[in-house]
Design an enzyme around this catalytic site. Structure first.
Site, short mmCIF file in Angstrom:
data_model
loop_
_atom_site.label_atom_id
_atom_site.label_comp_id
_atom_site.label_asym_id
_atom_site.label_seq_id
_atom_site.Cartn_x
_atom_site.Cartn_y
_atom_site.Cartn_z
NE ARG A 169 -2.12 -1.10 3.57
CZ ARG A 169 -2.69 -0.98 5.03
NH1 ARG A 169 -3.90 -0.27 4.89
NH2 ARG A 169 -1.98 -1.21 5.91
NE ARG A 191 -5.42 -14.91 9.43
CZ ARG A 191 -4.44 -15.06 10.26
NH1 ARG A 191 -3.14 -15.68 9.63
NH2 ARG A 191 -4.26 -14.76 11.47
CD GLU A 240 -5.94 -22.21 8.02
OE1 GLU A 240 -5.35 -21.41 7.31
OE2 GLU A 240 -5.90 -21.92 9.34
CG HIS A 244 -2.42 -21.23 9.95
ND1 HIS A 244 -3.54 -20.60 9.80
CD2 HIS A 244 -1.28 -20.26 10.59
CE1 HIS A 244 -3.39 -19.19 9.98
NE2 HIS A 244 -2.12 -19.05 10.30
#
Length: 344
Positions: A198, A260, A289, A308
């Site tokens: 960003r 994610r 998940e 994860h």
């Protein structure tokens, strides 16, 4: 010596070597000690030095009795889930302290509306997550799992020909702490590093890593041999990588995701992998998940998935729990919470 109280898997204790008196300890709610999703004993001990802990299972047996005592909710591996019904049963709650950086599993405005603060544990997860991103990239590129030697192979199958990592072009989507540390590690492989963020990093940070800023994500996707996703999950990043974005990538490119699962459109990813639109994917995160056992991603030969586990090292887990403890103690003492999550 130690004195066990109540549930043997979730207990309070006294130890003459610690100066925190039992009567001075506040109460905190946790998921459990042990099991696949609970705290390791040694990690729970870090919290027990300063808090009476009560496990969710015991709490739910008598919420009316335990609820008024709990001042901190410690969330580990996303558990206990901070559901409205649970939060409303904790009238003395001061803080929801979550282990890890992401807070997309928490309704922060709702929690704040109850007069409760939210804290995470930034910084301490960056090294292990960056390490894992590189491990996924390397394992996928060099087909490490396919090539695991069990004593049966007498020759090198052609299917084990891998992709060169050294001097390849790496595109990093999200150049926060984790993205920056991925860039640092990639420099050692002489990779050409592109990044999209960003806001542009400082000139000093770019020079230190040799990273080139891509204002447009499309440019990064078109040029990269490996694309690593390291963004926070927000409304803007949900579905960030979809069919159009995947179609821009090189047919030999590998997508690595340590952010994610919802950042990537998984249906589009399956299509891209099946059709050869991209070469491979290496994922530490999915949605949900774990994936259902019949999910098509699990059956594709050019996909590597880990559960994860980017922050799953003993050193990082300890640092996370210590940060959670620091935030919890500040909250119950009426001090500023060091890692409070504040809405923009």
């Amino acid at each position: 010596g130690f004195t066990l109280v109540n549930n043997p898997s979730c207990y309070t204790w006294t130890d003459s070597s610690h100066q925190v008196m039992e009567e001075d300890k506040r109460w905190a709610l946790i998921s459990e000690v042990g099991g696949d999703t609970g705290y390791l004993e040694e990690l729970a001990d870090v919290l027990k030095r300063h808090f009476h802990l009560i496990c969710l299972r015991e709490f739910l047996q008598n919420p009316a009795l335990h609820g008024p005592k709990v001042q901190v909710l410690f969330i580990w591996k996303f558990l206990p889930e901070a559901e409205p019904s649970l939060l409303r049963s904790l009238p003395a709650l001061l803080l929801v302290a979550s282990g890890g950086v992401g807070v997309d599993h928490l309704d922060v405005p709702f929690i704040n509306g109850l007069g409760v603060k939210v804290a995470n544990t930034p910084g301490v997860v960056s090294d292990s997550t960056a390490d894992h991103a590189m491990a996924l990239l390397l394992a996928s590129a060099r087909k490490i799992l396919d090539g695991e030697f069990k004593g049966h192979t007498t020759h090198l199958p052609q299917r084990l020909m891998g992709v060169e990592v050294t001097r390849a072009t790496l595109g990093i989507v999200g150049m926060g702490d984790i993205g920056y540390k991925i860039a640092q590690r990639s420099k050692g492989f002489e990779m050409k590093i592109l990044y999209h963020n960003r806001t542009r990093r400082t000139g000093a940070a770019e020079r230190a890593t040799g990273a080139e800023f891509c204002r447009r994500l499309d440019d990064l996707l078109k040029r990269s041999d490996f694309v690593v996703i390291a963004v926070k999950l927000t409304a803007d990043t949900t579905g960030l990588i979809g069919r159009r974005e995947l179609s821009l990538m090189k047919p030999t490119a590998t997508l690595v995701n340590v952010s994610r699962g919802l950042v990537v459109d998984q249906d589009a990813l399956v299509e891209a992998l099946r059709s050869g639109r991209i070469g491979a994917a290496a994922l530490d995160v999915t949605h949900p998940e774990p994936l259902p056992r019949d999910h098509p991603l699990l059956g594709l030969p050019n996909v590597l998935i880990t559960p994860h586990m980017g922050i799953s090292t003993n050193a990082t887990a300890t640092a996370i729990v210590e940060k959670m403890l620091e935030n919890g103690l500040a909250a119950v003492k009426g001090l500023p919470v060091p890692d409070e999550v504040k809405l923009q």
